[in-house]
Design a protein around this motif. Structure first.
Motif, PDB file in Angstrom:
ATOM      1  N   GLU A  14       0.833  -1.211   0.000  1.00  0.00           N
ATOM      2  CA  GLU A  14       0.000   0.000   0.000  1.00  0.00           C
ATOM      3  C   GLU A  14       0.868   1.263   0.000  1.00  0.00           C
ATOM      4  OE1 GLU A  14      -3.306   0.368  -0.357  1.00  0.00           O
ATOM      5  OE2 GLU A  14      -3.392  -1.798  -0.688  1.00  0.00           O
ATOM      6  N   ASP A  15       1.966   1.250   0.752  1.00  0.00           N
ATOM      7  CA  ASP A  15       2.886   2.394   0.764  1.00  0.00           C
ATOM      8  C   ASP A  15       3.478   2.622  -0.622  1.00  0.00           C
ATOM      9  OD1 ASP A  15       2.434   2.741   3.465  1.00  0.00           O
ATOM     10  OD2 ASP A  15       4.327   1.825   4.097  1.00  0.00           O
ATOM     11  N   LEU A  16       3.894   1.546  -1.268  1.00  0.00           N
ATOM     12  CA  LEU A  16       4.474   1.647  -2.603  1.00  0.00           C
ATOM     13  C   LEU A  16       3.466   2.232  -3.588  1.00  0.00           C
ATOM     14  CD1 LEU A  16       6.637   1.149  -4.710  1.00  0.00           C
ATOM     15  CD2 LEU A  16       5.960  -1.274  -4.746  1.00  0.00           C
ATOM     16  N   GLU A  33      -1.649  -4.959  -9.657  1.00  0.00           N
ATOM     17  CA  GLU A  33      -1.678  -6.422  -9.544  1.00  0.00           C
ATOM     18  C   GLU A  33      -0.263  -6.988  -9.421  1.00  0.00           C
ATOM     19  OE1 GLU A  33      -3.842  -8.109 -12.830  1.00  0.00           O
ATOM     20  OE2 GLU A  33      -5.597  -6.873 -12.415  1.00  0.00           O
ATOM     21  N   GLU A  34       0.665  -6.449 -10.230  1.00  0.00           N
ATOM     22  CA  GLU A  34       2.055  -6.920 -10.173  1.00  0.00           C
ATOM     23  C   GLU A  34       2.665  -6.626  -8.801  1.00  0.00           C
ATOM     24  OE1 GLU A  34       4.676  -6.052 -13.528  1.00  0.00           O
ATOM     25  OE2 GLU A  34       2.880  -5.737 -14.751  1.00  0.00           O
ATOM     26  N   ILE A  35       2.354  -5.468  -8.245  1.00  0.00           N
ATOM     27  CA  ILE A  35       2.878  -5.111  -6.923  1.00  0.00           C
ATOM     28  C   ILE A  35       2.324  -6.080  -5.876  1.00  0.00           C
ATOM     29  CG2 ILE A  35       2.775  -3.362  -5.101  1.00  0.00           C
ATOM     30  CD1 ILE A  35       3.013  -1.251  -7.420  1.00  0.00           C
ATOM     31  N   TYR A  36       1.040  -6.413  -5.967  1.00  0.00           N
ATOM     32  CA  TYR A  36       0.450  -7.337  -4.994  1.00  0.00           C
ATOM     33  C   TYR A  36       0.943  -8.774  -5.165  1.00  0.00           C
ATOM     34  CZ  TYR A  36      -2.372  -4.459  -2.068  1.00  0.00           C
ATOM     35  OH  TYR A  36      -2.757  -3.552  -1.108  1.00  0.00           O
ATOM     36  N   ALA A  37       1.537  -9.079  -6.308  1.00  0.00           N
ATOM     37  CA  ALA A  37       2.079 -10.418  -6.528  1.00  0.00           C
ATOM     38  C   ALA A  37       3.477 -10.579  -5.927  1.00  0.00           C
ATOM     39  CB  ALA A  37       2.111 -10.725  -8.019  1.00  0.00           C
ATOM     40  N   ILE A  38       4.113  -9.472  -5.539  1.00  0.00           N
ATOM     41  CA  ILE A  38       5.462  -9.530  -4.975  1.00  0.00           C
ATOM     42  C   ILE A  38       5.402 -10.159  -3.589  1.00  0.00           C
ATOM     43  CG2 ILE A  38       7.442  -8.166  -4.182  1.00  0.00           C
ATOM     44  CD1 ILE A  38       6.598  -6.060  -6.303  1.00  0.00           C
ATOM     45  N   GLU A  39       6.227 -11.174  -3.378  1.00  0.00           N
ATOM     46  CA  GLU A  39       6.231 -11.870  -2.097  1.00  0.00           C
ATOM     47  C   GLU A  39       7.569 -11.810  -1.386  1.00  0.00           C
ATOM     48  OE1 GLU A  39       4.277 -15.572  -1.951  1.00  0.00           O
ATOM     49  OE2 GLU A  39       2.630 -14.891  -3.197  1.00  0.00           O
ATOM     50  N   TYR A  41      10.149  -9.575   0.660  1.00  0.00           N
ATOM     51  CA  TYR A  41      10.222  -8.329   1.431  1.00  0.00           C
ATOM     52  C   TYR A  41      11.297  -7.388   0.882  1.00  0.00           C
ATOM     53  CZ  TYR A  41      10.461  -5.208   5.422  1.00  0.00           C
ATOM     54  OH  TYR A  41      10.449  -4.089   6.215  1.00  0.00           O
ATOM     55  N   ASN A  42      12.471  -7.923   0.560  1.00  0.00           N
ATOM     56  CA  ASN A  42      13.557  -7.077   0.052  1.00  0.00           C
ATOM     57  C   ASN A  42      13.192  -6.406  -1.264  1.00  0.00           C
ATOM     58  OD1 ASN A  42      15.221  -7.598   2.238  1.00  0.00           O
ATOM     59  ND2 ASN A  42      16.195  -9.344   1.242  1.00  0.00           N
ATOM     60  N   THR A  43      12.455  -7.105  -2.102  1.00  0.00           N
ATOM     61  CA  THR A  43      12.019  -6.523  -3.374  1.00  0.00           C
ATOM     62  C   THR A  43      11.059  -5.373  -3.122  1.00  0.00           C
ATOM     63  OG1 THR A  43      12.312  -8.636  -4.512  1.00  0.00           O
ATOM     64  CG2 THR A  43      10.890  -7.011  -5.575  1.00  0.00           C
ATOM     65  N   LEU A  44      10.122  -5.555  -2.202  1.00  0.00           N
ATOM     66  CA  LEU A  44       9.191  -4.470  -1.871  1.00  0.00           C
ATOM     67  C   LEU A  44       9.926  -3.249  -1.324  1.00  0.00           C
ATOM     68  CD1 LEU A  44       6.202  -6.363  -0.229  1.00  0.00           C
ATOM     69  CD2 LEU A  44       6.131  -4.972  -2.307  1.00  0.00           C
ATOM     70  N   GLU A  45      10.856  -3.499  -0.419  1.00  0.00           N
ATOM     71  CA  GLU A  45      11.614  -2.393   0.163  1.00  0.00           C
ATOM     72  C   GLU A  45      12.422  -1.651  -0.903  1.00  0.00           C
ATOM     73  OE1 GLU A  45      11.743  -1.280   3.567  1.00  0.00           O
ATOM     74  OE2 GLU A  45       9.872  -2.398   3.441  1.00  0.00           O
ATOM     75  N   GLU A  62      10.302  -0.368 -15.493  1.00  0.00           N
ATOM     76  CA  GLU A  62      11.462  -1.167 -15.894  1.00  0.00           C
ATOM     77  C   GLU A  62      12.073  -1.857 -14.679  1.00  0.00           C
ATOM     78  OE1 GLU A  62      14.014   1.604 -17.904  1.00  0.00           O
ATOM     79  OE2 GLU A  62      12.617   1.824 -19.581  1.00  0.00           O
ATOM     80  N   GLU A  63      12.158  -1.134 -13.570  1.00  0.00           N
ATOM     81  CA  GLU A  63      12.702  -1.716 -12.338  1.00  0.00           C
ATOM     82  C   GLU A  63      11.773  -2.789 -11.765  1.00  0.00           C
ATOM     83  OE1 GLU A  63      15.712  -1.285 -10.763  1.00  0.00           O
ATOM     84  OE2 GLU A  63      16.174  -0.289 -12.653  1.00  0.00           O
ATOM     85  N   LEU A  64      10.482  -2.587 -11.883  1.00  0.00           N
ATOM     86  CA  LEU A  64       9.501  -3.574 -11.417  1.00  0.00           C
ATOM     87  C   LEU A  64       9.703  -4.896 -12.154  1.00  0.00           C
ATOM     88  CD1 LEU A  64       6.961  -4.233  -9.724  1.00  0.00           C
ATOM     89  CD2 LEU A  64       5.605  -3.277 -11.598  1.00  0.00           C
ATOM     90  N   LYS A  65      10.022  -4.817 -13.430  1.00  0.00           N
ATOM     91  CA  LYS A  65      10.241  -6.027 -14.239  1.00  0.00           C
ATOM     92  C   LYS A  65      11.523  -6.753 -13.841  1.00  0.00           C
ATOM     93  CE  LYS A  65       6.788  -5.381 -17.115  1.00  0.00           C
ATOM     94  NZ  LYS A  65       5.555  -5.590 -16.425  1.00  0.00           N
ATOM     95  N   GLU A  66      12.458  -6.041 -13.211  1.00  0.00           N
ATOM     96  CA  GLU A  66      13.729  -6.645 -12.813  1.00  0.00           C
ATOM     97  C   GLU A  66      13.552  -7.705 -11.733  1.00  0.00           C
ATOM     98  OE1 GLU A  66      16.858  -6.235 -14.017  1.00  0.00           O
ATOM     99  OE2 GLU A  66      15.957  -5.005 -15.591  1.00  0.00           O
ATOM    100  N   GLY A  67      12.518  -7.578 -10.935  1.00  0.00           N
ATOM    101  CA  GLY A  67      12.262  -8.564  -9.895  1.00  0.00           C
ATOM    102  C   GLY A  67      13.266  -8.504  -8.762  1.00  0.00           C
ATOM    103  N   ALA A  68      13.530  -9.648  -8.179  1.00  0.00           N
ATOM    104  CA  ALA A  68      14.374  -9.717  -6.986  1.00  0.00           C
ATOM    105  C   ALA A  68      15.857  -9.624  -7.297  1.00  0.00           C
ATOM    106  CB  ALA A  68      14.094 -11.012  -6.232  1.00  0.00           C
ATOM    107  N   GLY A  69      16.255  -9.806  -8.546  1.00  0.00           N
ATOM    108  CA  GLY A  69      17.668  -9.850  -8.879  1.00  0.00           C
ATOM    109  C   GLY A  69      18.372  -8.516  -8.904  1.00  0.00           C
ATOM    110  N   SER A  70      17.651  -7.424  -8.887  1.00  0.00           N
ATOM    111  CA  SER A  70      18.264  -6.104  -9.008  1.00  0.00           C
ATOM    112  C   SER A  70      18.312  -5.438  -7.642  1.00  0.00           C
ATOM    113  CB  SER A  70      17.438  -5.260  -9.977  1.00  0.00           C
ATOM    114  OG  SER A  70      18.004  -3.990 -10.107  1.00  0.00           O
TER     115      SER A  70
END
Length: 91
Positions: A14-16, A33-39, A41-45, A62-70
């Motif tokens: 919700e903050d994001l 929807e993509e934001i709510y699919a993130i599970e 914590y580090n990716t959300l932060e 573009e950063e959202l598409k990077e996922g947890a690896g960035s």
């Protein structure tokens, strides 16, 4: 996942979304929807920090598409006043 952790994830999502709306206006439902699919914590932060610093929604997406690896947030790409500088030059 513990209840407290789940509540924290919901609050971070919700903050994001709130930061994105404040900075860029209406956000497409698919992005929410993509934001709510993130599970992760580090990716959300990371995305909360990114959303506060990118000059455009396009770069955030573009950063959202990077996922947890960035995890590097460096350079002019993350300069929140970059778009203001560009607008001033175009006047």
């Amino acid at each position: 996942m513990l209840f407290e952790d789940g509540a924290s994830y919901v609050q971070d999502r919700e903050d994001l979304i709130a930061i994105l709306k404040m900075r860029f206006g209406e956000i497409p439902p698919k992005v929410i929807e993509e934001i709510y699919a993130i599970e992760e914590y580090n990716t959300l932060e990371r995305l909360i920090v990114v959303s506060s610093n990118v000059p455009s929604l396009k770069i955030f997406l573009e950063e959202l598409k990077e996922g947890a690896g960035s995890f590097k947030i460096l350079g002019e790409r993350f300069n929140p006043i970059q778009s203001l500088n560009e607008e001033g030059e175009n006047r």
